[in-house]
Write a protein that holds these residues in place. Sequence first.
Motif, PDB file in Angstrom:
ATOM      1  N   LYS A  30       0.837  -1.204   0.000  1.00  0.00           N
ATOM      2  CA  LYS A  30       0.000   0.000   0.000  1.00  0.00           C
ATOM      3  C   LYS A  30       0.867   1.247   0.000  1.00  0.00           C
ATOM      4  N   TYR A  31       1.923   1.239   0.783  1.00  0.00           N
ATOM      5  CA  TYR A  31       2.838   2.379   0.822  1.00  0.00           C
ATOM      6  C   TYR A  31       3.493   2.589  -0.540  1.00  0.00           C
ATOM      7  N   TYR A  32       3.907   1.511  -1.189  1.00  0.00           N
ATOM      8  CA  TYR A  32       4.544   1.589  -2.503  1.00  0.00           C
ATOM      9  C   TYR A  32       3.562   2.134  -3.545  1.00  0.00           C
ATOM     10  N   CYS A  33       2.306   1.744  -3.437  1.00  0.00           N
ATOM     11  CA  CYS A  33       1.282   2.249  -4.357  1.00  0.00           C
ATOM     12  C   CYS A  33       1.103   3.752  -4.172  1.00  0.00           C
ATOM     13  N   LYS A  34       1.039   4.210  -2.946  1.00  0.00           N
ATOM     14  CA  LYS A  34       0.884   5.644  -2.683  1.00  0.00           C
ATOM     15  C   LYS A  34       2.095   6.432  -3.187  1.00  0.00           C
ATOM     16  N   ARG A  35       3.273   5.869  -3.072  1.00  0.00           N
ATOM     17  CA  ARG A  35       4.494   6.534  -3.552  1.00  0.00           C
ATOM     18  C   ARG A  35       4.480   6.706  -5.066  1.00  0.00           C
ATOM     19  N   ARG A  36       3.796   5.793  -5.769  1.00  0.00           N
ATOM     20  CA  ARG A  36       3.703   5.868  -7.229  1.00  0.00           C
ATOM     21  C   ARG A  36       2.502   6.698  -7.670  1.00  0.00           C
ATOM     22  N   SER A  37       1.918   7.460  -6.752  1.00  0.00           N
ATOM     23  CA  SER A  37       0.744   8.312  -7.012  1.00  0.00           C
ATOM     24  C   SER A  37      -0.451   7.485  -7.477  1.00  0.00           C
ATOM     25  N   CYS A  55      -2.186  -3.791  -4.290  1.00  0.00           N
ATOM     26  CA  CYS A  55      -2.095  -3.174  -2.966  1.00  0.00           C
ATOM     27  C   CYS A  55      -2.031  -4.202  -1.843  1.00  0.00           C
ATOM     28  N   CYS A  62      -3.762  -1.585  -7.435  1.00  0.00           N
ATOM     29  CA  CYS A  62      -3.219  -0.240  -7.378  1.00  0.00           C
ATOM     30  C   CYS A  62      -3.467   0.406  -8.735  1.00  0.00           C
ATOM     31  N   GLN A  64      -3.898   4.002 -11.326  1.00  0.00           N
ATOM     32  CA  GLN A  64      -3.396   5.343 -11.580  1.00  0.00           C
ATOM     33  C   GLN A  64      -4.071   5.871 -12.842  1.00  0.00           C
TER      34      GLN A  64
END
Length: 67
Positions: A30-37, A55, A62, A64
């Motif tokens: 989830k953190y990695y997904c948020k970092r990739r916008s 996620c 995830c 975008q």
Amino acid sequence: MRVYYLLFEFLFLFLLPVPGNSGIISGFQKYYCKRRSGRCALTGYLPKEEQIGRCALSGQKCCQKKK
């Protein structure tokens, strides 16, 4: 000295993923997904979005906006 061994064993058991509940791995994804916008979609993504990853192990995607 034995106390340190017991503490290490409890820490090791706490960090092991439990089948069906992988909190550490899901949190990292989830953190990695948020970092990739991106955003985590429960069922699917919108028509103007594309899947860029996952996620969680439970099937969340995830997503975008398409570029």
